[in-house]
Motif scaffolding. Structure first.
Motif, PDB file in Angstrom:
ATOM      1  N   TYR A   1       6.459 -18.314   1.818  1.00 10.79           N
ATOM      2  CA  TYR A   1       5.800 -17.419   0.862  1.00 10.79           C
ATOM      3  C   TYR A   1       4.572 -16.725   1.446  1.00 10.79           C
ATOM      4  O   TYR A   1       4.068 -15.763   0.861  1.00 10.79           O
ATOM      5  CB  TYR A   1       5.417 -18.169  -0.420  1.00 10.79           C
ATOM      6  CG  TYR A   1       4.399 -19.264  -0.205  1.00 10.79           C
ATOM      7  CD1 TYR A   1       3.029 -18.976  -0.262  1.00 10.79           C
ATOM      8  CD2 TYR A   1       4.799 -20.564   0.068  1.00 10.79           C
ATOM      9  CE1 TYR A   1       2.093 -19.968  -0.054  1.00 10.79           C
ATOM     10  CE2 TYR A   1       3.864 -21.555   0.273  1.00 10.79           C
ATOM     11  CZ  TYR A   1       2.517 -21.258   0.205  1.00 10.79           C
ATOM     12  OH  TYR A   1       1.590 -22.236   0.419  1.00 10.79           O
ATOM     13  N   HIS A   2       4.090 -17.150   2.600  1.00 10.38           N
ATOM     14  CA  HIS A   2       2.952 -16.472   3.239  1.00 10.38           C
ATOM     15  C   HIS A   2       3.336 -15.063   3.700  1.00 10.38           C
ATOM     16  O   HIS A   2       2.464 -14.221   3.914  1.00 10.38           O
ATOM     17  CB  HIS A   2       2.431 -17.291   4.422  1.00 10.38           C
ATOM     18  CG  HIS A   2       1.920 -18.632   4.021  1.00 10.38           C
ATOM     19  ND1 HIS A   2       0.751 -18.804   3.325  1.00 10.38           N
ATOM     20  CD2 HIS A   2       2.441 -19.871   4.207  1.00 10.38           C
ATOM     21  CE1 HIS A   2       0.545 -20.095   3.106  1.00 10.38           C
ATOM     22  NE2 HIS A   2       1.568 -20.760   3.630  1.00 10.38           N
ATOM     23  N   VAL A   3       4.640 -14.822   3.812  1.00 10.82           N
ATOM     24  CA  VAL A   3       5.128 -13.489   4.166  1.00 10.82           C
ATOM     25  C   VAL A   3       4.690 -12.477   3.103  1.00 10.82           C
ATOM     26  O   VAL A   3       4.487 -11.301   3.411  1.00 10.82           O
ATOM     27  CB  VAL A   3       6.668 -13.510   4.355  1.00 10.82           C
ATOM     28  CG1 VAL A   3       7.228 -12.104   4.507  1.00 10.82           C
ATOM     29  CG2 VAL A   3       7.036 -14.370   5.553  1.00 10.82           C
ATOM     30  N   ILE A   4       4.511 -12.938   1.867  1.00 10.73           N
ATOM     31  CA  ILE A   4       4.059 -12.049   0.790  1.00 10.73           C
ATOM     32  C   ILE A   4       2.686 -11.467   1.133  1.00 10.73           C
ATOM     33  O   ILE A   4       2.441 -10.273   0.947  1.00 10.73           O
ATOM     34  CB  ILE A   4       4.038 -12.788  -0.561  1.00 10.73           C
ATOM     35  CG1 ILE A   4       5.466 -13.174  -0.964  1.00 10.73           C
ATOM     36  CG2 ILE A   4       3.366 -11.939  -1.645  1.00 10.73           C
ATOM     37  CD1 ILE A   4       5.541 -14.145  -2.120  1.00 10.73           C
ATOM     38  N   ALA A   5       1.780 -12.303   1.630  1.00 13.23           N
ATOM     39  CA  ALA A   5       0.452 -11.818   2.030  1.00 13.23           C
ATOM     40  C   ALA A   5       0.591 -10.778   3.136  1.00 13.23           C
ATOM     41  O   ALA A   5      -0.080  -9.738   3.117  1.00 13.23           O
ATOM     42  CB  ALA A   5      -0.433 -12.979   2.483  1.00 13.23           C
ATOM     43  N   ALA A   6       1.458 -11.052   4.101  1.00 10.29           N
ATOM     44  CA  ALA A   6       1.679 -10.109   5.197  1.00 10.29           C
ATOM     45  C   ALA A   6       2.249  -8.795   4.665  1.00 10.29           C
ATOM     46  O   ALA A   6       1.852  -7.706   5.106  1.00 10.29           O
ATOM     47  CB  ALA A   6       2.619 -10.720   6.233  1.00 10.29           C
ATOM     48  N   LEU A   7       3.158  -8.889   3.715  1.00  8.80           N
ATOM     49  CA  LEU A   7       3.765  -7.695   3.131  1.00  8.80           C
ATOM     50  C   LEU A   7       2.727  -6.865   2.366  1.00  8.80           C
ATOM     51  O   LEU A   7       2.721  -5.633   2.447  1.00  8.80           O
ATOM     52  CB  LEU A   7       4.918  -8.087   2.205  1.00  8.80           C
ATOM     53  CG  LEU A   7       5.728  -6.943   1.599  1.00  8.80           C
ATOM     54  CD1 LEU A   7       6.348  -6.091   2.691  1.00  8.80           C
ATOM     55  CD2 LEU A   7       6.790  -7.494   0.679  1.00  8.80           C
ATOM     56  N   ILE A   8       1.838  -7.524   1.643  1.00  3.22           N
ATOM     57  CA  ILE A   8       0.768  -6.819   0.931  1.00  3.22           C
ATOM     58  C   ILE A   8      -0.058  -6.009   1.930  1.00  3.22           C
ATOM     59  O   ILE A   8      -0.384  -4.841   1.693  1.00  3.22           O
ATOM     60  CB  ILE A   8      -0.125  -7.810   0.152  1.00  3.22           C
ATOM     61  CG1 ILE A   8       0.647  -8.385  -1.038  1.00  3.22           C
ATOM     62  CG2 ILE A   8      -1.427  -7.153  -0.307  1.00  3.22           C
ATOM     63  CD1 ILE A   8      -0.029  -9.576  -1.699  1.00  3.22           C
ATOM     64  N   ILE A   9      -0.382  -6.631   3.054  1.00  9.52           N
ATOM     65  CA  ILE A   9      -1.178  -5.949   4.078  1.00  9.52           C
ATOM     66  C   ILE A   9      -0.429  -4.739   4.628  1.00  9.52           C
ATOM     67  O   ILE A   9      -0.986  -3.639   4.721  1.00  9.52           O
ATOM     68  CB  ILE A   9      -1.571  -6.929   5.198  1.00  9.52           C
ATOM     69  CG1 ILE A   9      -2.571  -7.961   4.659  1.00  9.52           C
ATOM     70  CG2 ILE A   9      -2.126  -6.194   6.413  1.00  9.52           C
ATOM     71  CD1 ILE A   9      -2.813  -9.147   5.581  1.00  9.52           C
ATOM     72  N   LEU A  10       0.834  -4.923   4.982  1.00  4.00           N
ATOM     73  CA  LEU A  10       1.611  -3.811   5.543  1.00  4.00           C
ATOM     74  C   LEU A  10       1.784  -2.673   4.546  1.00  4.00           C
ATOM     75  O   LEU A  10       1.631  -1.501   4.903  1.00  4.00           O
ATOM     76  CB  LEU A  10       2.981  -4.299   6.019  1.00  4.00           C
ATOM     77  CG  LEU A  10       2.979  -5.178   7.256  1.00  4.00           C
ATOM     78  CD1 LEU A  10       4.387  -5.680   7.552  1.00  4.00           C
ATOM     79  CD2 LEU A  10       2.421  -4.436   8.452  1.00  4.00           C
ATOM     80  N   LEU A  11       2.092  -3.002   3.290  1.00  5.21           N
ATOM     81  CA  LEU A  11       2.297  -1.957   2.286  1.00  5.21           C
ATOM     82  C   LEU A  11       1.021  -1.159   2.044  1.00  5.21           C
ATOM     83  O   LEU A  11       1.057   0.066   1.930  1.00  5.21           O
ATOM     84  CB  LEU A  11       2.788  -2.577   0.970  1.00  5.21           C
ATOM     85  CG  LEU A  11       4.202  -3.143   1.003  1.00  5.21           C
ATOM     86  CD1 LEU A  11       4.533  -3.827  -0.316  1.00  5.21           C
ATOM     87  CD2 LEU A  11       5.217  -2.061   1.335  1.00  5.21           C
ATOM     88  N   ARG A  12      -0.106  -1.841   1.980  1.00  5.39           N
ATOM     89  CA  ARG A  12      -1.380  -1.142   1.766  1.00  5.39           C
ATOM     90  C   ARG A  12      -1.690  -0.217   2.932  1.00  5.39           C
ATOM     91  O   ARG A  12      -2.137   0.908   2.751  1.00  5.39           O
ATOM     92  CB  ARG A  12      -2.495  -2.170   1.575  1.00  5.39           C
ATOM     93  CG  ARG A  12      -3.867  -1.567   1.258  1.00  5.39           C
ATOM     94  CD  ARG A  12      -4.654  -1.373   2.517  1.00  5.39           C
ATOM     95  NE  ARG A  12      -6.061  -1.026   2.220  1.00  5.39           N
ATOM     96  CZ  ARG A  12      -6.852  -0.497   3.092  1.00  5.39           C
ATOM     97  NH1 ARG A  12      -6.422  -0.225   4.307  1.00  5.39           N
ATOM     98  NH2 ARG A  12      -8.093  -0.219   2.788  1.00  5.39           N
ATOM     99  N   GLU A  13      -1.471  -0.706   4.157  1.00  5.94           N
ATOM    100  CA  GLU A  13      -1.775   0.109   5.328  1.00  5.94           C
ATOM    101  C   GLU A  13      -0.940   1.386   5.337  1.00  5.94           C
ATOM    102  O   GLU A  13      -1.446   2.467   5.632  1.00  5.94           O
ATOM    103  CB  GLU A  13      -1.561  -0.680   6.616  1.00  5.94           C
ATOM    104  CG  GLU A  13      -2.466  -1.893   6.777  1.00  5.94           C
ATOM    105  CD  GLU A  13      -3.960  -1.566   6.762  1.00  5.94           C
ATOM    106  OE1 GLU A  13      -4.339  -0.419   7.038  1.00  5.94           O
ATOM    107  OE2 GLU A  13      -4.746  -2.470   6.458  1.00  5.94           O
ATOM    108  N   ILE A  14       0.322   1.272   4.978  1.00  4.45           N
ATOM    109  CA  ILE A  14       1.198   2.449   4.926  1.00  4.45           C
ATOM    110  C   ILE A  14       0.761   3.383   3.802  1.00  4.45           C
ATOM    111  O   ILE A  14       0.641   4.600   3.990  1.00  4.45           O
ATOM    112  CB  ILE A  14       2.673   2.025   4.755  1.00  4.45           C
ATOM    113  CG1 ILE A  14       3.145   1.301   6.015  1.00  4.45           C
ATOM    114  CG2 ILE A  14       3.555   3.239   4.440  1.00  4.45           C
ATOM    115  CD1 ILE A  14       4.461   0.565   5.856  1.00  4.45           C
ATOM    116  N   ALA A  15       0.483   2.817   2.628  1.00  2.00           N
ATOM    117  CA  ALA A  15       0.093   3.639   1.475  1.00  2.00           C
ATOM    118  C   ALA A  15      -1.226   4.367   1.727  1.00  2.00           C
ATOM    119  O   ALA A  15      -1.348   5.564   1.434  1.00  2.00           O
ATOM    120  CB  ALA A  15      -0.005   2.771   0.223  1.00  2.00           C
TER     121      ALA A  15
END
Length: 184
Positions: free
Chosen positions: A91-105
């Motif tokens: 579930y720590h992948v969720i934190a990583a995904l939040i970071i990646l999505l924000r950076e792209i947005a």
């Protein structure tokens, strides 16, 4: 204009494939140690490119353009590799995904607002976000080089969640500013 600060920024971009190569090899503690050294050196150059540009009065459009791109490329590459290798587990992948999505947005938002001649300066909280992102990934890489040091890996995961929370907050702040300049 190829000033020393711009060369340092470009060196971070060019070094990403080398960093990824050392993160790729499985069960090779030395590879992770070398990857950590490369990552730390990239972090140092990230600090000095901005410091030198301001101190020398050589802040350039190229540097302003490339610096955030270099940061995002490095962070995204490391996150993807650590997820692929299971260093960022479950579930720590969720934190990583939040970071990646924000950076792209935020990158897309900055590009959109740039066309409108609207600048979005980096907030102090966004600088803390970057520090926690870089720190968390550094801890996670270093933990693989020191397999008996589980606390280092745990610290990296805690920092990753702190970075994800700061990422969500700063992403929302930037989005609120950006929405004011969009047609409804």
């Amino acid at each position: 204009m190829l000033t020393l600060p711009n060369i340092l920024t470009l060196s971070r971009i060019v070094t990403v494939p080398l960093l990824v190569a050392f993160l790729w090899w499985p069960l090779w503690d030395v590879g992770y140690a070398i990857a950590f050294a490369i990552y730390a050196l990239m972090g140092v150059t990230d600090y000095f490119d901005g410091y030198l540009a301001r101190a020398q009065g050589t802040v350039s459009k190229l540097g302003v353009f490339l610096d955030p791109i270099a940061d995002k490329i490095m962070i995204a590459a490391v996150i993807l590799m650590l997820c692929a290798k299971g260093v960022i587990p479950e579930y720590h992948v969720i934190a990583a995904l939040i970071i990646l999505l924000r950076e792209i947005a935020v990158s897309g938002l900055r590009e959109f607002l740039g066309g409108l001649q609207v600048s979005m300066p980096v907030s102090q909280l966004a600088k803390w976000k970057t520090a926690f992102q870089l720190g968390s990934l550094g801890f996670l890489i270093f933990a693989q080089a020191m397999p008996g040091w589980g606390w280092v890996h745990s610290t990296g995961l805690v920092f990753l969640w702190v970075a994800a929370a700061l990422t969500a907050i700063t992403g929302w702040d930037y989005l609120r500013v950006g929405l004011k300049h969009m047609d409804t």
